[in-house]
Design an enzyme around this catalytic site. Structure first.
Site, PDB file in Angstrom:
ATOM      1  N   ARG A 190       0.822  -1.218   0.000  1.00 38.97           N
ATOM      2  CA  ARG A 190       0.000   0.000   0.000  1.00 38.97           C
ATOM      3  C   ARG A 190       0.857   1.269   0.000  1.00 38.97           C
ATOM      4  O   ARG A 190       0.510   2.271   0.627  1.00 38.97           O
ATOM      5  CB  ARG A 190      -0.921   0.050   1.228  1.00 38.97           C
ATOM      6  CG  ARG A 190      -1.886  -1.084   1.344  1.00 38.97           C
ATOM      7  CD  ARG A 190      -2.917  -1.054   0.215  1.00 38.97           C
ATOM      8  NE  ARG A 190      -4.023  -1.906   0.543  1.00 38.97           N
ATOM      9  CZ  ARG A 190      -4.038  -3.223   0.337  1.00 38.97           C
ATOM     10  NH1 ARG A 190      -2.992  -3.815  -0.230  1.00 38.97           N
ATOM     11  NH2 ARG A 190      -5.085  -3.941   0.678  1.00 38.97           N
ATOM     12  N   CYS A 239     -10.247  -0.011   3.919  1.00 39.85           N
ATOM     13  CA  CYS A 239      -9.567  -0.209   5.195  1.00 39.85           C
ATOM     14  C   CYS A 239      -8.913   1.100   5.621  1.00 39.85           C
ATOM     15  O   CYS A 239      -8.230   1.758   4.831  1.00 39.85           O
ATOM     16  CB  CYS A 239      -8.525  -1.321   5.086  1.00 39.85           C
ATOM     17  SG  CYS A 239      -9.280  -2.950   5.146  1.00 39.85           S
ATOM     18  N   GLU A 312      -4.010   3.931   6.456  1.00 38.12           N
ATOM     19  CA  GLU A 312      -3.991   3.428   5.088  1.00 38.12           C
ATOM     20  C   GLU A 312      -4.652   4.457   4.175  1.00 38.12           C
ATOM     21  O   GLU A 312      -4.257   4.637   3.032  1.00 38.12           O
ATOM     22  CB  GLU A 312      -4.715   2.074   5.028  1.00 38.12           C
ATOM     23  CG  GLU A 312      -4.334   1.202   3.836  1.00 38.12           C
ATOM     24  CD  GLU A 312      -5.235   1.418   2.645  1.00 38.12           C
ATOM     25  OE1 GLU A 312      -4.819   1.116   1.535  1.00 38.12           O
ATOM     26  OE2 GLU A 312      -6.369   1.917   2.829  1.00 38.12           O
TER      27      GLU A 312
HETATM   28  N1  EPU Z   1     -11.716 -10.319  10.728  1.00 35.84           N
HETATM   29  C1  EPU Z   1     -12.447 -10.314  11.869  1.00 35.84           C
HETATM   30  N2  EPU Z   1     -13.188  -9.200  12.156  1.00 35.84           N
HETATM   31  C2  EPU Z   1     -13.209  -8.111  11.368  1.00 35.84           C
HETATM   32  C3  EPU Z   1     -12.449  -8.116  10.181  1.00 35.84           C
HETATM   33  C4  EPU Z   1     -11.697  -9.239   9.881  1.00 35.84           C
HETATM   34  O1  EPU Z   1     -12.436 -11.274  12.626  1.00 35.84           O
HETATM   35  O2  EPU Z   1     -13.899  -7.148  11.705  1.00 35.84           O
HETATM   36  C5  EPU Z   1     -10.929 -11.517  10.387  1.00 35.84           C
HETATM   37  C6  EPU Z   1     -11.488 -12.221   9.141  1.00 35.84           C
HETATM   38  O3  EPU Z   1     -12.519 -13.092   9.471  1.00 35.84           O
HETATM   39  C7  EPU Z   1     -10.252 -12.924   8.601  1.00 35.84           C
HETATM   40  C8  EPU Z   1      -9.102 -11.998   9.020  1.00 35.84           C
HETATM   41  O4  EPU Z   1      -9.609 -11.170  10.054  1.00 35.84           O
HETATM   42  O5  EPU Z   1     -10.091 -14.154   9.257  1.00 35.84           O
HETATM   43  C9  EPU Z   1      -8.590 -11.152   7.859  1.00 35.84           C
HETATM   44  O6  EPU Z   1      -9.669 -10.370   7.327  1.00 35.84           O
HETATM   45  P1  EPU Z   1      -9.748  -9.950   5.764  1.00 35.84           P
HETATM   46  O7  EPU Z   1      -9.706 -11.164   4.918  1.00 35.84           O
HETATM   47  O8  EPU Z   1     -10.881  -9.021   5.616  1.00 35.84           O
HETATM   48  O9  EPU Z   1      -8.376  -9.237   5.500  1.00 35.84           O
HETATM   49  P2  EPU Z   1      -7.793  -7.890   6.102  1.00 35.84           P
HETATM   50  O10 EPU Z   1      -6.362  -8.160   6.420  1.00 35.84           O
HETATM   51  O11 EPU Z   1      -8.638  -7.305   7.164  1.00 35.84           O
HETATM   52  C10 EPU Z   1      -6.901  -7.044   3.796  1.00 35.84           C
HETATM   53  C11 EPU Z   1      -6.811  -5.690   3.141  1.00 35.84           C
HETATM   54  C12 EPU Z   1      -8.092  -5.374   2.390  1.00 35.84           C
HETATM   55  C13 EPU Z   1      -8.331  -6.450   1.338  1.00 35.84           C
HETATM   56  C14 EPU Z   1      -8.427  -7.807   2.057  1.00 35.84           C
HETATM   57  C15 EPU Z   1      -8.549  -8.950   1.067  1.00 35.84           C
HETATM   58  C16 EPU Z   1      -5.423  -4.217   4.466  1.00 35.84           C
HETATM   59  C17 EPU Z   1      -5.366  -3.144   5.492  1.00 35.84           C
HETATM   60  N3  EPU Z   1      -6.613  -4.675   4.155  1.00 35.84           N
HETATM   61  O12 EPU Z   1      -7.895  -6.941   4.819  1.00 35.84           O
HETATM   62  O13 EPU Z   1      -7.886  -4.143   1.709  1.00 35.84           O
HETATM   63  O14 EPU Z   1      -9.528  -6.189   0.639  1.00 35.84           O
HETATM   64  O15 EPU Z   1      -7.217  -8.038   2.821  1.00 35.84           O
HETATM   65  O16 EPU Z   1      -7.354  -9.111   0.349  1.00 35.84           O
HETATM   66  O17 EPU Z   1      -4.376  -4.600   3.927  1.00 35.84           O
HETATM   67  C18 EPU Z   1      -8.164  -1.767   1.559  1.00 35.84           C
HETATM   68  O18 EPU Z   1      -7.021  -1.724   1.114  1.00 35.84           O
HETATM   69  O19 EPU Z   1      -8.843  -0.732   1.700  1.00 35.84           O
HETATM   70  C19 EPU Z   1      -8.730  -3.052   1.939  1.00 35.84           C
HETATM   71  C20 EPU Z   1      -9.949  -3.162   2.432  1.00 35.84           C
END
Ligand code: EPU
Length: 337
Positions: A190, A239, A312
């Site tokens: 990012r 995010c 972010e």
């Molecule tokens: N989770 C929770 N509660 C929540 C959110 C997530 O328990 O409120 C758990 C999910 O169930 C999962 C884990 O946390 O087991 C990871 O969640 P997720 O797959 O949503 O991935 P993330 O790390 O929260 C990242 C990126 C997103 C991108 C997704 C999918 C960042 C900051 N975020 O989210 O990007 O869409 O992976 O690849 O890197 C963005 O850049 O704006 C963004 C949303």
């Protein structure tokens, strides 16, 4: 091209001269100029104050010429794409917003390559690439931004990052379009080595041939996952914080485990769907509320996990661009503040 004036502001001889310079540049280059717009209309969070000038070039050459002329005239400017990753504060923003939304054109495919302009919709590009049996960006299909915004911050999702497939990027330099090899850019999580004061105009991506049906299936799967785990239709900037780098930790999961889903500061709420999303509500939503909530999250995160969360989203302060800066001076990214 008409200039729409509706903003009430204090008119001093200096602002008058500056406005005349900007108006002259816009009309000389045939670029649409608008006054009286607000970030609340131009960003997905639907908050943020008045904008001095919005200039909307429609081609890459026009955009390069405009920012070249603005820089030469000592007028501060900043680039806005779809506004889906920006939190602009509620003040009066006294700089030119260069909108890339109208620099769209067509995506031009040639074998495994596609050349596309900054204002082109990223989801649309992903669909067109999939249809032609070209793989490498299908994970990005649900990101509601422009190609330029995605390049600027190396957007990523579901195993794909745009930087991985960039062959060249077109950048405005000295009033002209200059092509820079993707290998000369640092593509981090990012974050890229592009600097504020650089306008990204477009890119050529090199994709990989694959079965169109399978690409589409992967894109649909990513979109479904996103639909099930992230708020949609709500006013957010995606995010809000980065995940702690290199840790494998999810900021969203950790904020969730801190019990903060649904936490509210005025018009800003921690999304009940995904805890790393701040959503805004109501006609009078303010950036101040969103920022207060974000700082509250950071404070608790620091206390409970000893980790300093990095923004972010980009924070755009009304004051931070009002001083003219010499061209080429390196400025820290707002989101790193
Ligand atoms: N989770 C929770 N509660 C929540 C959110 C997530 O328990 O409120 C758990 C999910 O169930 C999962 C884990 O946390 O087991 C990871 O969640 P997720 O797959 O949503 O991935 P993330 O790390 O929260 C990242 C990126 C997103 C991108 C997704 C999918 C960042 C900051 N975020 O989210 O990007 O869409 O992976 O690849 O890197 C963005 O850049 O704006 C963004 C949303």
């Amino acid at each position: 091209m008409g200039i729409i004036v509706s903003m009430q502001e204090e008119v001093t001889p200096e602002t008058k001269a500056r406005d005349a310079r900007i108006g002259e540049i816009a009309s000389r280059l045939g670029v649409r100029a608008e006054r009286g717009r607000r970030f609340a209309e131009l960003t997905s969070l639907r908050v943020g104050g008045s904008i001095d000038w919005v200039l909307m070039p429609t081609t890459e050459d026009e955009a390069a010429a405009v920012v070249g002329a603005l820089s030469e005239a000592g007028v501060a400017w900043r680039v806005l794409g779809a506004g889906s990753n920006v939190l602009a504060d509620d003040g009066e923003h006294r700089y030119v917003v260069l909108s890339t939304r109208e620099i769209k054109g067509e995506a031009r495919f040639d074998g495994e390559r596609v050349s596309v302009s900054a204002g082109f919709s990223l989801p649309r590009l992903c669909v067109e690439a999939a249809r032609r049996g070209l793989s490498g960006i299908e994970g990005l299909g649900g990101i509601p931004g422009t190609v330029g915004g995605a390049l600027w911050m190396n957007a990523g999702a579901y195993g794909h990052e745009i930087g991985q497939v960039v062959e060249t990027v077109r950048v405005a330099r000295g009033g002209r379009v200059v092509e820079v090899p993707g290998s000369e850019i640092k593509w981090d999580y990012r974050r890229t080595s592009f600097k504020e004061g650089e306008l990204l105009l477009g890119a050529t991506l090199k994709l990989a041939p694959d079965d169109a049906e399978q690409i589409k299936a992967r894109m649909d799967e990513a979109k479904q996952k996103r639909f099930a785990t992230q708020p949609h239709g709500a006013r957010s900037a995606g995010c809000f914080f980065k995940n702690p780098p290199g840790s494998g930790l999810s900021t969203g999961r950790m904020i969730d485990e801190m019990g903060m889903k649904g936490e509210r500061r005025g018009s800003a709420v921690v999304s009940p769907v995904h805890a790393n999303f701040i959503v805004t509500e109501g006609e009078d939503a303010s950036a101040r509320d969103a920022l207060a909530l974000a700082e509250e999250i950071r404070e608790r995160f620091r206390r409970e996990h000893g980790i300093e969360l990095e923004y972010e989203v980009e924070f755009w302060g009304a004051e931070s661009k009002s001083e003219e800066k010499p061209e080429g001076e390196e400025q820290s990214r707002e989101k790193e503040k």
